[in-house]
Design a protein around this motif. Sequence first.
Motif, mmCIF file in Angstrom:
data_model
loop_
_atom_site.group_PDB
_atom_site.id
_atom_site.type_symbol
_atom_site.label_atom_id
_atom_site.label_comp_id
_atom_site.label_asym_id
_atom_site.label_seq_id
_atom_site.Cartn_x
_atom_site.Cartn_y
_atom_site.Cartn_z
ATOM 1 N N VAL A 19 0.845 -1.206 0.000
ATOM 2 C CA VAL A 19 0.000 0.000 0.000
ATOM 3 C C VAL A 19 0.879 1.255 0.000
ATOM 4 C CG1 VAL A 19 -1.723 1.291 1.315
ATOM 5 C CG2 VAL A 19 -1.913 -1.204 1.119
ATOM 6 N N SER A 22 2.453 1.836 -3.376
ATOM 7 C CA SER A 22 1.506 2.381 -4.343
ATOM 8 C C SER A 22 1.377 3.898 -4.168
ATOM 9 C CB SER A 22 0.144 1.697 -4.164
ATOM 10 O OG SER A 22 -0.777 2.201 -5.089
ATOM 11 N N GLY A 36 -2.714 9.924 -16.696
ATOM 12 C CA GLY A 36 -3.486 9.122 -15.744
ATOM 13 C C GLY A 36 -3.620 7.663 -16.140
ATOM 14 N N LYS A 37 -3.775 7.405 -17.429
ATOM 15 C CA LYS A 37 -3.951 6.021 -17.868
ATOM 16 C C LYS A 37 -2.674 5.212 -17.633
ATOM 17 C CE LYS A 37 -6.367 3.543 -21.475
ATOM 18 N NZ LYS A 37 -7.422 3.135 -20.546
ATOM 19 N N PHE A 40 -2.321 4.475 -13.906
ATOM 20 C CA PHE A 40 -3.180 3.346 -13.535
ATOM 21 C C PHE A 40 -2.497 2.031 -13.906
ATOM 22 C CE2 PHE A 40 -6.579 0.278 -14.071
ATOM 23 C CZ PHE A 40 -7.421 0.544 -13.005
ATOM 24 N N GLU A 43 0.302 1.258 -11.541
ATOM 25 C CA GLU A 43 -0.205 0.842 -10.230
ATOM 26 C C GLU A 43 -0.733 -0.590 -10.254
ATOM 27 O OE1 GLU A 43 -2.180 3.608 -7.503
ATOM 28 O OE2 GLU A 43 -2.221 4.990 -9.186
ATOM 29 N N VAL A 44 -1.409 -0.959 -11.337
ATOM 30 C CA VAL A 44 -1.913 -2.335 -11.447
ATOM 31 C C VAL A 44 -0.733 -3.310 -11.432
ATOM 32 C CG1 VAL A 44 -2.984 -4.014 -13.014
ATOM 33 C CG2 VAL A 44 -4.089 -1.807 -12.623
ATOM 34 N N GLU A 47 1.026 -3.457 -8.020
ATOM 35 C CA GLU A 47 0.257 -4.211 -7.016
ATOM 36 C C GLU A 47 0.359 -5.714 -7.257
ATOM 37 O OE1 GLU A 47 -3.078 -3.137 -4.950
ATOM 38 O OE2 GLU A 47 -4.230 -4.950 -5.353
ATOM 39 N N GLU A 48 0.262 -6.114 -8.530
ATOM 40 C CA GLU A 48 0.297 -7.549 -8.823
ATOM 41 C C GLU A 48 1.667 -8.155 -8.473
ATOM 42 O OE1 GLU A 48 -2.289 -9.120 -9.306
ATOM 43 O OE2 GLU A 48 -3.666 -7.524 -9.916
ATOM 44 N N THR A 51 2.349 -7.918 -4.460
ATOM 45 C CA THR A 51 1.587 -8.887 -3.665
ATOM 46 C C THR A 51 2.039 -10.317 -3.978
ATOM 47 O OG1 THR A 51 -0.233 -8.855 -5.271
ATOM 48 C CG2 THR A 51 -0.456 -7.444 -3.347
ATOM 49 N N LEU A 116 -3.095 -9.533 -16.030
ATOM 50 C CA LEU A 116 -3.184 -8.074 -15.931
ATOM 51 C C LEU A 116 -1.823 -7.430 -16.218
ATOM 52 C CD1 LEU A 116 -5.564 -7.616 -12.872
ATOM 53 C CD2 LEU A 116 -6.106 -7.435 -15.299
ATOM 54 N N PHE A 120 -1.275 -4.765 -19.234
ATOM 55 C CA PHE A 120 -1.069 -3.350 -18.942
ATOM 56 C C PHE A 120 0.366 -2.880 -19.170
ATOM 57 C CE2 PHE A 120 -5.195 -3.785 -17.056
ATOM 58 C CZ PHE A 120 -5.754 -2.515 -17.155
ATOM 59 N N ALA A 145 -2.153 2.546 -22.557
ATOM 60 C CA ALA A 145 -1.492 1.465 -21.840
ATOM 61 C C ALA A 145 -2.061 0.093 -22.149
ATOM 62 C CB ALA A 145 -1.561 1.725 -20.339
#
Lengths: 151, 112
Positions: A19, A22, A36-37, A40, A43-44, A47-48, A51, A116, A120, A145
Amino acid sequence: MSATQPHRAQFPGTIDGAVTASSWLHGVAEREALPGKLVFALEVCLEELFTNVVRHGGRGRDAAPLSVDVGLSVEGNDVAMYIEDNGKSFDVSQAPARPIRRPLEEVMPGGLGMQLIRSFSKELLYESRPDGNRVILKFLRQEQAGSTAGA
Amino acid sequence: MEWKVVDAGNGITLVELSGRMDVAGALLVDPAFAEVARDNTSVIVDLAKVDFLASLGIRTLVSACKTLRAKNGGMVLLTPQPNVEQVLRSSGIDTIIPIVMTREEAEAGVLA
């Protein structure tokens, strides 16, 4: 356009660390005025991968706590994100990307992370290191993206 | 991550989510979603105020939908933001949980 010095930071290999990473990435992207795209997409992917390290990385090498280093470099239209960890060796570039292509009754929840990441990012590179793993994800600043799916 | 569960009438339950359905958000909302799926049959998930979604959030949605479908219920996803919709479609979720853009479509879809 000249290269921007890579931004780097280290985070504990925990959910809280993911977290925090990110939030850090969001701040860096804002300073770099990334669209922004693209933010995003970054960030995806972060995170993947983060984690994945938390869930499967085990303990850090040499009894060190599990940690994740994240870097971001911007050079003209090329954007690269580096994710390094000191966990168990795992060549993420060989992990299958599996979109859902079966009836709901046969679908097991989970396992969509690689799909993902492939969708991305523009390119994924993996390096095994004596002290852990290094993943490099490449993006284009101006390209949409999600149009580079490599699944 | 915040959520609100509303009785939308006609046997339909509306779950309004807002915020980031990231790893922390998904862990937070997962028990509530499981409870909604256990106690209801037809569920509309309003994603209009969700600005981030990744695989752990998808896992929550798929688990709840499987619970609903096992008792002949259903779930639809309503008005995801474009980035979130891209996550849903690139993962293939749209092939098992319908994505709709109007409340009317959602109600018709979840009762079908």
